[in-house]
Design a protein around this motif. Structure first.
Motif, PDB file in Angstrom:
ATOM      1  N   GLU A  60       0.827  -1.205   0.000  1.00 32.05           N
ATOM      2  CA  GLU A  60       0.000   0.000   0.000  1.00 32.05           C
ATOM      3  C   GLU A  60       0.864   1.259   0.000  1.00 32.05           C
ATOM      4  O   GLU A  60       0.519   2.272  -0.598  1.00 32.05           O
ATOM      5  CB  GLU A  60      -0.885   0.027   1.253  1.00 32.05           C
ATOM      6  CG  GLU A  60      -1.903  -1.081   1.344  1.00 32.05           C
ATOM      7  CD  GLU A  60      -3.210  -0.728   0.668  1.00 32.05           C
ATOM      8  OE1 GLU A  60      -3.393   0.447   0.289  1.00 32.05           O
ATOM      9  OE2 GLU A  60      -4.052  -1.633   0.520  1.00 32.05           O
ATOM     10  N   TYR A  87      -0.467   1.441  -5.901  1.00 29.64           N
ATOM     11  CA  TYR A  87      -1.137   2.543  -6.586  1.00 29.64           C
ATOM     12  C   TYR A  87      -0.359   3.035  -7.792  1.00 29.64           C
ATOM     13  O   TYR A  87      -0.944   3.609  -8.719  1.00 29.64           O
ATOM     14  CB  TYR A  87      -1.422   3.669  -5.585  1.00 29.64           C
ATOM     15  CG  TYR A  87      -2.277   3.147  -4.449  1.00 29.64           C
ATOM     16  CD1 TYR A  87      -3.577   2.708  -4.691  1.00 29.64           C
ATOM     17  CD2 TYR A  87      -1.761   3.013  -3.162  1.00 29.64           C
ATOM     18  CE1 TYR A  87      -4.350   2.182  -3.682  1.00 29.64           C
ATOM     19  CE2 TYR A  87      -2.536   2.483  -2.140  1.00 29.64           C
ATOM     20  CZ  TYR A  87      -3.829   2.065  -2.403  1.00 29.64           C
ATOM     21  OH  TYR A  87      -4.600   1.523  -1.410  1.00 29.64           O
ATOM     22  N   ASP A  91      -2.240   3.182 -11.255  1.00 25.97           N
ATOM     23  CA  ASP A  91      -2.175   4.451 -11.975  1.00 25.97           C
ATOM     24  C   ASP A  91      -1.673   4.245 -13.399  1.00 25.97           C
ATOM     25  O   ASP A  91      -2.197   4.835 -14.359  1.00 25.97           O
ATOM     26  CB  ASP A  91      -1.255   5.419 -11.217  1.00 25.97           C
ATOM     27  CG  ASP A  91      -1.447   6.864 -11.646  1.00 25.97           C
ATOM     28  OD1 ASP A  91      -2.471   7.160 -12.292  1.00 25.97           O
ATOM     29  OD2 ASP A  91      -0.577   7.698 -11.331  1.00 25.97           O
ATOM     30  N   LYS A 119      -4.948  -6.660  -2.540  1.00 23.98           N
ATOM     31  CA  LYS A 119      -4.179  -5.863  -3.506  1.00 23.98           C
ATOM     32  C   LYS A 119      -4.309  -6.473  -4.908  1.00 23.98           C
ATOM     33  O   LYS A 119      -4.437  -5.753  -5.903  1.00 23.98           O
ATOM     34  CB  LYS A 119      -2.718  -5.785  -3.081  1.00 23.98           C
ATOM     35  CG  LYS A 119      -2.503  -5.070  -1.752  1.00 23.98           C
ATOM     36  CD  LYS A 119      -1.043  -5.047  -1.368  1.00 23.98           C
ATOM     37  CE  LYS A 119      -0.815  -4.355  -0.034  1.00 23.98           C
ATOM     38  NZ  LYS A 119      -1.411  -5.077   1.094  1.00 23.98           N
ATOM     39  N   ASP A 122      -7.658  -5.537  -6.223  1.00 26.02           N
ATOM     40  CA  ASP A 122      -7.689  -4.155  -6.715  1.00 26.02           C
ATOM     41  C   ASP A 122      -7.055  -4.067  -8.105  1.00 26.02           C
ATOM     42  O   ASP A 122      -7.534  -3.331  -8.978  1.00 26.02           O
ATOM     43  CB  ASP A 122      -6.951  -3.236  -5.746  1.00 26.02           C
ATOM     44  CG  ASP A 122      -7.762  -2.935  -4.491  1.00 26.02           C
ATOM     45  OD1 ASP A 122      -8.970  -3.221  -4.488  1.00 26.02           O
ATOM     46  OD2 ASP A 122      -7.189  -2.425  -3.512  1.00 26.02           O
ATOM     47  N   ASN A 526     -11.238   2.703  -4.099  1.00 23.19           N
ATOM     48  CA  ASN A 526     -11.925   3.610  -5.023  1.00 23.19           C
ATOM     49  C   ASN A 526     -13.410   3.711  -4.684  1.00 23.19           C
ATOM     50  O   ASN A 526     -14.004   4.792  -4.724  1.00 23.19           O
ATOM     51  CB  ASN A 526     -11.737   3.124  -6.462  1.00 23.19           C
ATOM     52  CG  ASN A 526     -12.153   4.165  -7.480  1.00 23.19           C
ATOM     53  OD1 ASN A 526     -11.890   5.348  -7.327  1.00 23.19           O
ATOM     54  ND2 ASN A 526     -12.827   3.721  -8.532  1.00 23.19           N
ATOM     55  N   TYR A 545      -3.925  12.577  -1.787  1.00 22.79           N
ATOM     56  CA  TYR A 545      -3.190  11.662  -0.908  1.00 22.79           C
ATOM     57  C   TYR A 545      -2.308  12.505   0.013  1.00 22.79           C
ATOM     58  O   TYR A 545      -1.353  13.138  -0.433  1.00 22.79           O
ATOM     59  CB  TYR A 545      -2.340  10.689  -1.724  1.00 22.79           C
ATOM     60  CG  TYR A 545      -3.152   9.575  -2.337  1.00 22.79           C
ATOM     61  CD1 TYR A 545      -3.242   8.330  -1.709  1.00 22.79           C
ATOM     62  CD2 TYR A 545      -3.841   9.752  -3.528  1.00 22.79           C
ATOM     63  CE1 TYR A 545      -3.999   7.304  -2.258  1.00 22.79           C
ATOM     64  CE2 TYR A 545      -4.600   8.734  -4.088  1.00 22.79           C
ATOM     65  CZ  TYR A 545      -4.674   7.510  -3.449  1.00 22.79           C
ATOM     66  OH  TYR A 545      -5.432   6.505  -3.996  1.00 22.79           O
TER      67      TYR A 545
END
Length: 615
Positions: A60, A87, A91, A119, A122, A526, A545
């Motif tokens: 994370e 992320y 992204d 994870k 995601d 999200n 963030y």
């Protein structure tokens, strides 16, 4: 005397000049590094494949590592396990979907050491969305471990080497127990706890897992495994029973295929085709073209791609409404901590920073923690409550683990989101104090003295723990448990007895916690951000963030020595991070159990912690 003074003055003046020159050159090197880095921005060639090649563990939040220490470790060959930001991967995928320069997504799992299930889920959402663009997703590796295969199964096409295999094992929760060793050396471990299922202290007071712990662990492991296998079955158009049969009949099936594990995986539908590295490289060259410099197919790593599309500095629009996201990852400890641990003061300061920004309408606390200090957990929760009192909506989003102290800091949020595979609950509290008077006395070392009251030296690891102090600590632990029940009851709208019935230190899966009312919704970060915006009544907003600001010294050292992240790799498979061997794994398992003791610093020796890792 005059000569001595002149010499001293000369020495001081020389020292001053050396220091000033050193500072000047450090600043000069920093400026050169900044200029060089801005001019070294990679370009994205049209028609390339975006390569997702996570290294080490997907996390994370990247653990902060001192740049000088990292450089020293690299020079001596003693590198810490590499990490890849979840992320950053998401992204890159989200941007590549609509980037007409990117034609294909390639998943390479070769250097992936591990990742939590949530994870991977995601990532599955991001990749599913990417597929809607009509672009192809391809996975290749020589061999697939269980976590690697889940990631690879997200692809449209899964390829594997001729000598490989897909080895699925299921989930397990195995601990290391030290009671006999501690008895052997004479260490007294004083344990104070509330909760039938609060098993975090068991490694120090038992040589095996208690029946209560086994009962709870089997329940949540079963839920996680069911979710895991259902996901793979969906990705590969298989039945869950096919996966169970593949695992249970593996020995017999392997014998039938004369030990050819690659062919077995192919025939059972886990991979689409067997290819050597050369064959896969040629296949990709035919698909996207050749890169003569790499002597491979046209490609760009996700890190280079992000560097190409992102600005040199993060920009936060001061005029837009915001949902602030604060990541709380690691063990919760008292005070200020760098990334990798959750400092009570550090995270509280981040919450306060968001709370005092009049454009922040909601805060999402992303929790990936098995807990830690009860005191630090309450410091964090109090700051979140203050934000709610100020009219800011607070939503908790749970990652792989949000248990014990991780649940404590989430409990009074306006809404709690988790994945079905999240490990949560563990509502309980314990204290533990080892004393070493026996081994010290054995070798002729004794401690003695006087004080003004019987509590002048309440805790001394070289002296036996008095019954009075033990009673005081146990009373505090009992009170801490009642406080925990009260917090959960207020946040969840439950009575004390209703919370106690699902507490007692028991660990639950996210799916079970949802049924029990400990979690409101099941979904991703999200989803939680969107829900927070809806609760705050805003339609147009930016996601901000909120991160710890690096000190001037940290920024300077980072520019001079590098940021300490894992080295970037392309699909050329060079300079691979070395995976730990069997000896290293065994030592790490033991060290992980002992390392927690080094960072426990709760002022009341009260901990809401869950050692609920699994493999």
């Amino acid at each position: 005397m005059t000569k001595l003074i002149k010499n001293l003055w000369y020495g001081l003046d020389l020292t001053r000049k050396i220091i000033l020159n050193l500072v000047f050159f450090l600043l000069l090197f920093w400026m050169i590094a900044m200029i060089a880095s801005t001019g070294d921005k990679p370009s994205v060639e049209k028609g390339v494949a975006l390569v997702l090649q996570p290294q080490g563990y997907i996390v994370e939040q990247l653990t902060y590592r001192d740049p000088i220490e990292v450089a020293t470790q690299e020079a001596t060959g003693r590198e810490e396990p590499p990490e890849t930001s979840l992320y950053d991967l998401i992204d890159a995928i989200e941007n590549a979907k609509d980037d007409n320069r990117i034609t294909t997504l390639v998943i390479s799992t070769r250097y992936l050491w591990g990742s939590g299930v949530t994870k991977l889920q995601d990532l599955a959402v991001a990749i599913k969305d990417f597929k809607e663009s009509g672009k192809k997703v391809i996975a290749y590796d020589d061999n697939y471990t269980q976590g690697q295969y889940y990631f690879a199964s997200l692809a449209d096409e899964v390829y594997m080497g001729h000598q490989g295999g897909v080895f699925l094992t299921g989930f397990s929760r195995i601990g290391t127990y030290f009671k006999s060793l501690l008895d052997l050396v004479g260490v007294n471990v004083h344990v104070f706890k509330v909760g039938t299922y609060k098993s975090a202290v068991e490694p120090y007071i038992r040589d095996n897992m208690s029946e209560e712990a086994k009962e709870a662990n089997k329940a949540w492991l079963g839920d996680l495994w069911g979710d895991f296998t259902q996901n793979i079955a969906t990705h590969r158009s298989l039945e869950v029973d096919d996966i169970s049969a593949y695992i249970n009949d593996y020995k017999e099936s392997l014998s039938t295929y004369k030990g050819d594990s690659a062919k077995l995986a192919l025939e059972k539908g886990f991979v689409d085709k067997l290819m050597s590295r050369i064959e896969f490289r040629d296949y990709m060259i035919d698909l996207v073209g050749k890169d003569d410099d790499l002597r491979s197919f046209k490609q760009i790593s996700h890190k280079s791609y992000l560097k190409a599309i992102r600005g040199p500095f993060p920009y936060v629009n001061p005029r837009t409404d915001k949902v602030a996201v604060i990541i709380a990852k690691g063990t919760i400890v008292n005070g200020n901590q760098k990334e990798g641990s959750i400092g009570g003061d550090t995270v509280s300061n981040l919450i306060r920073k968001a709370r005092l920004n009049d454009k922040v309408k909601a805060i999402v606390l992303r929790v990936d923690s098995g807990g830690g200090s009860a005191f630090a957990s309450e410091i964090i929760r109090e700051e979140l409550v203050k934000a709610q009192q100020d009219g800011i909506k607070v939503v908790a989003s749970m990652g792989d683990v949000a248990a014990s102290g991780g649940y404590w800091i989430s409990a009074t949020a306006d809404e709690i989101w988790a994945r079905p595979s999240t490990i949560t609950g563990s509502i309980g509290i314990f204290g533990m104090l080892p004393t070493f008077e026996k081994p010290l006395n054995k070798y002729g070392i004794f401690r003695d003295g006087v004080g003004t009251t019987k509590y002048s030296n309440p805790v001394d690891t070289g002296l036996p723990l008095s019954q009075d102090v033990a009673d005081i600590i146990q009373t505090g632990i009992d009170a801490g448990y009642e406080k925990f029940l009260q917090i959960v009851g207020e946040g969840r709208g439950m009575s004390r007895d209703q919370v106690d019935a699902v507490a007692q230190g028991r660990v639950w899966s996210g799916a079970q916690a949802h049924k029990l009312g400990l979690v409101d919704q099941l979904g991703s970060l999200n989803d939680a951000v969107k829900s927070a915006a809806a609760l705050a009544g805003i339609e147009k907003y930016d996601t901000w963030y909120v991160k710890r600001k690096l000190s001037e010294q940290e920024r300077l050292l980072t520019e001079l020595f590098g940021n300490g992240d894992a080295k970037e790799q392309l699909a050329g498979y060079v300079n691979a991070p070395k995976q730990p061997g069997l000896k290293s794994k065994m030592l790490e398992q033991i060290n992980a159990s002992l390392r927690e003791l080094d960072i426990w610093n709760d002022p009341k020796h009260a901990y809401a912690n869950c050692f609920c890792s699994f493999q």
